[in-house]
Design a protein around this motif. Structure first.
Motif, PDB file in Angstrom:
ATOM      1  N   SER A 111      10.064 -14.881  47.314  1.00  0.00           N
ATOM      2  CA  SER A 111       8.909 -15.212  46.472  1.00  0.00           C
ATOM      3  C   SER A 111       8.574 -16.699  46.559  1.00  0.00           C
ATOM      4  O   SER A 111       7.401 -17.080  46.534  1.00  0.00           O
ATOM      5  N   TYR A 112       9.582 -17.542  46.721  1.00  0.00           N
ATOM      6  CA  TYR A 112       9.321 -18.977  46.874  1.00  0.00           C
ATOM      7  C   TYR A 112       8.673 -19.260  48.229  1.00  0.00           C
ATOM      8  O   TYR A 112       7.760 -20.083  48.329  1.00  0.00           O
ATOM      9  N   ARG A 113       9.133 -18.566  49.257  1.00  0.00           N
ATOM     10  CA  ARG A 113       8.528 -18.724  50.587  1.00  0.00           C
ATOM     11  C   ARG A 113       7.051 -18.319  50.542  1.00  0.00           C
ATOM     12  O   ARG A 113       6.183 -18.996  51.092  1.00  0.00           O
ATOM     13  N   LEU A 114       6.733 -17.228  49.841  1.00  0.00           N
ATOM     14  CA  LEU A 114       5.350 -16.786  49.701  1.00  0.00           C
ATOM     15  C   LEU A 114       4.530 -17.810  48.919  1.00  0.00           C
ATOM     16  O   LEU A 114       3.380 -18.109  49.273  1.00  0.00           O
ATOM     17  N   TYR A 115       5.138 -18.383  47.873  1.00  0.00           N
ATOM     18  CA  TYR A 115       4.457 -19.433  47.093  1.00  0.00           C
ATOM     19  C   TYR A 115       4.121 -20.635  47.970  1.00  0.00           C
ATOM     20  O   TYR A 115       3.048 -21.225  47.848  1.00  0.00           O
ATOM     21  N   GLN A 116       5.029 -21.004  48.862  1.00  0.00           N
ATOM     22  CA  GLN A 116       4.764 -22.132  49.756  1.00  0.00           C
ATOM     23  C   GLN A 116       3.587 -21.849  50.688  1.00  0.00           C
ATOM     24  O   GLN A 116       2.884 -22.770  51.094  1.00  0.00           O
ATOM     25  N   ILE A 153       7.403 -27.157  39.483  1.00  0.00           N
ATOM     26  CA  ILE A 153       7.239 -25.831  38.908  1.00  0.00           C
ATOM     27  C   ILE A 153       8.529 -25.454  38.198  1.00  0.00           C
ATOM     28  O   ILE A 153       9.599 -25.936  38.535  1.00  0.00           O
ATOM     29  N   GLY A 154       8.391 -24.608  37.191  1.00  0.00           N
ATOM     30  CA  GLY A 154       9.572 -24.169  36.449  1.00  0.00           C
ATOM     31  C   GLY A 154      10.010 -25.218  35.443  1.00  0.00           C
ATOM     32  O   GLY A 154       9.266 -26.133  35.143  1.00  0.00           O
ATOM     33  N   PRO A 155      11.195 -25.099  34.887  1.00  0.00           N
ATOM     34  CA  PRO A 155      12.179 -24.070  35.199  1.00  0.00           C
ATOM     35  C   PRO A 155      11.745 -22.709  34.653  1.00  0.00           C
ATOM     36  O   PRO A 155      11.019 -22.623  33.675  1.00  0.00           O
ATOM     37  N   TYR A 156      12.171 -21.690  35.325  1.00  0.00           N
ATOM     38  CA  TYR A 156      11.926 -20.323  34.898  1.00  0.00           C
ATOM     39  C   TYR A 156      13.124 -19.897  34.066  1.00  0.00           C
ATOM     40  O   TYR A 156      14.241 -20.318  34.323  1.00  0.00           O
ATOM     41  N   GLY A 214       0.460 -20.769  47.509  1.00  0.00           N
ATOM     42  CA  GLY A 214       0.306 -21.649  46.353  1.00  0.00           C
ATOM     43  C   GLY A 214       0.056 -20.918  45.044  1.00  0.00           C
ATOM     44  O   GLY A 214      -0.349 -21.540  44.055  1.00  0.00           O
ATOM     45  N   ASP A 215       0.308 -19.622  44.996  1.00  0.00           N
ATOM     46  CA  ASP A 215       0.048 -18.820  43.794  1.00  0.00           C
ATOM     47  C   ASP A 215       1.221 -18.951  42.822  1.00  0.00           C
ATOM     48  O   ASP A 215       2.170 -18.166  42.852  1.00  0.00           O
ATOM     49  N   SER A 216       1.147 -19.947  41.934  1.00  0.00           N
ATOM     50  CA  SER A 216       2.246 -20.202  40.999  1.00  0.00           C
ATOM     51  C   SER A 216       2.365 -19.102  39.948  1.00  0.00           C
ATOM     52  O   SER A 216       3.461 -18.837  39.448  1.00  0.00           O
ATOM     53  N   ALA A 217       1.250 -18.447  39.608  1.00  0.00           N
ATOM     54  CA  ALA A 217       1.308 -17.353  38.622  1.00  0.00           C
ATOM     55  C   ALA A 217       2.110 -16.174  39.174  1.00  0.00           C
ATOM     56  O   ALA A 217       2.922 -15.575  38.460  1.00  0.00           O
ATOM     57  N   ALA A 218       1.897 -15.842  40.454  1.00  0.00           N
ATOM     58  CA  ALA A 218       2.656 -14.753  41.078  1.00  0.00           C
ATOM     59  C   ALA A 218       4.132 -15.120  41.166  1.00  0.00           C
ATOM     60  O   ALA A 218       5.008 -14.274  40.924  1.00  0.00           O
ATOM     61  N   LEU A 219       4.421 -16.365  41.488  1.00  0.00           N
ATOM     62  CA  LEU A 219       5.812 -16.820  41.550  1.00  0.00           C
ATOM     63  C   LEU A 219       6.467 -16.707  40.174  1.00  0.00           C
ATOM     64  O   LEU A 219       7.591 -16.206  40.054  1.00  0.00           O
ATOM     65  N   TYR A 220       5.750 -17.133  39.143  1.00  0.00           N
ATOM     66  CA  TYR A 220       6.262 -17.054  37.781  1.00  0.00           C
ATOM     67  C   TYR A 220       6.575 -15.602  37.405  1.00  0.00           C
ATOM     68  O   TYR A 220       7.659 -15.310  36.886  1.00  0.00           O
ATOM     69  N   ARG A 221       5.637 -14.703  37.656  1.00  0.00           N
ATOM     70  CA  ARG A 221       5.841 -13.289  37.320  1.00  0.00           C
ATOM     71  C   ARG A 221       7.044 -12.709  38.045  1.00  0.00           C
ATOM     72  O   ARG A 221       7.890 -12.037  37.446  1.00  0.00           O
ATOM     73  N   THR A 222       7.120 -12.947  39.346  1.00  0.00           N
ATOM     74  CA  THR A 222       8.201 -12.372  40.139  1.00  0.00           C
ATOM     75  C   THR A 222       9.562 -12.874  39.667  1.00  0.00           C
ATOM     76  O   THR A 222      10.499 -12.089  39.477  1.00  0.00           O
ATOM     77  N   ILE A 223       9.671 -14.181  39.475  1.00  0.00           N
ATOM     78  CA  ILE A 223      10.976 -14.756  39.112  1.00  0.00           C
ATOM     79  C   ILE A 223      11.376 -14.392  37.687  1.00  0.00           C
ATOM     80  O   ILE A 223      12.521 -13.998  37.436  1.00  0.00           O
TER      81      ILE A 223
END
Length: 201
Positions: free
Chosen positions: A67-72, A110-113, A75-84
């Motif tokens: 999910s972090y690789r996809l965010y890089q 970003i984060g911390p989650y 740049g979709d921080s909302a998707a990263l937040y949801r996934t993590i």
């Protein structure tokens, strides 16, 4: 004379027998306490190993890394937040040994989650952000240990570095442990009036 011949030997034997029985009882009690304490420490080690394994799973199952690789890429921080946060909630909030879990990336703002059990959520996150995160991340980055046990404000934290696909550390997962669960076997040994965990280093 009769008194000295009969009473004194009987009294001596009685006193000696009482002393030996008392000493035998004391040794048996000490052995029982040693055995119970050893068992308590073994149970504590099993629980700590389970916490270490839980932190290790974050690195090995690939959800965070992917999910972090996809965010890089997007740049979709909302998707990263949801996934993590979904991942952390699914894997840690039902673990009785863990009160809360945090995931911090080192190089991105970003984060911390976080995820936590029950109503602990906001207060645990606030304490982590304000009092723990900066110091803890400095400790895990240098010299980049695999795992650390740290104490902040009387709470026990387990921190593990996460590596990217090139095996470079880039994030840390941090578990706030429930010491009442981890140490319940030690607390159950009633002759131990106080026990402390000393973290060396």
């Amino acid at each position: 004379l009769v008194l000295l011949c009969w009473v004194l030997p009987i009294l001596s034997v009685t006193l000696l027998a009482g002393y030996l029985l008392g000493r035998s009882y004391e040794q048996a009690s000490r052995q029982e306490l040693d055995s119970r304490a050893q068992n308590a420490v073994e149970q504590l080690a099993i629980r700590m190993d389970a916490v270490f394994d839980a932190s290790k799973s974050v690195s090995y199952d690939g959800v965070v890394r992917n999910s972090y690789r996809l965010y890089q890429l997007d740049g979709d921080s909302a998707a990263l937040y949801r996934t993590i946060t979904d991942y952390l909630n699914t894997n840690f909030t039902r673990d009785e040994r863990v009160l809360a879990v945090f995931l911090s990336f080192w190089n991105d703002d970003i984060g911390p989650y976080a995820a936590s059990r029950g109503d602990l959520g906001y207060s645990a996150q606030r304490v982590y952000r304000e009092e723990v995160e900066a110091d803890l991340l400095n400790k895990v980055k240098d010299p980049a240990p695999a795992i650390l046990l740290l104490e902040y404000g009387g709470e026990l934290y387990v921190a593990r570095n996460l590596v990217d696909s090139h095996f470079r550390p880039h994030a840390s997962v941090v578990l706030l442990c429930d010491d009442s669960v981890l140490f319940q076997s030690v607390d159950a040994v009633q002759q131990i009036s106080s026990a402390r965990l000393i973290l060396d280093g």
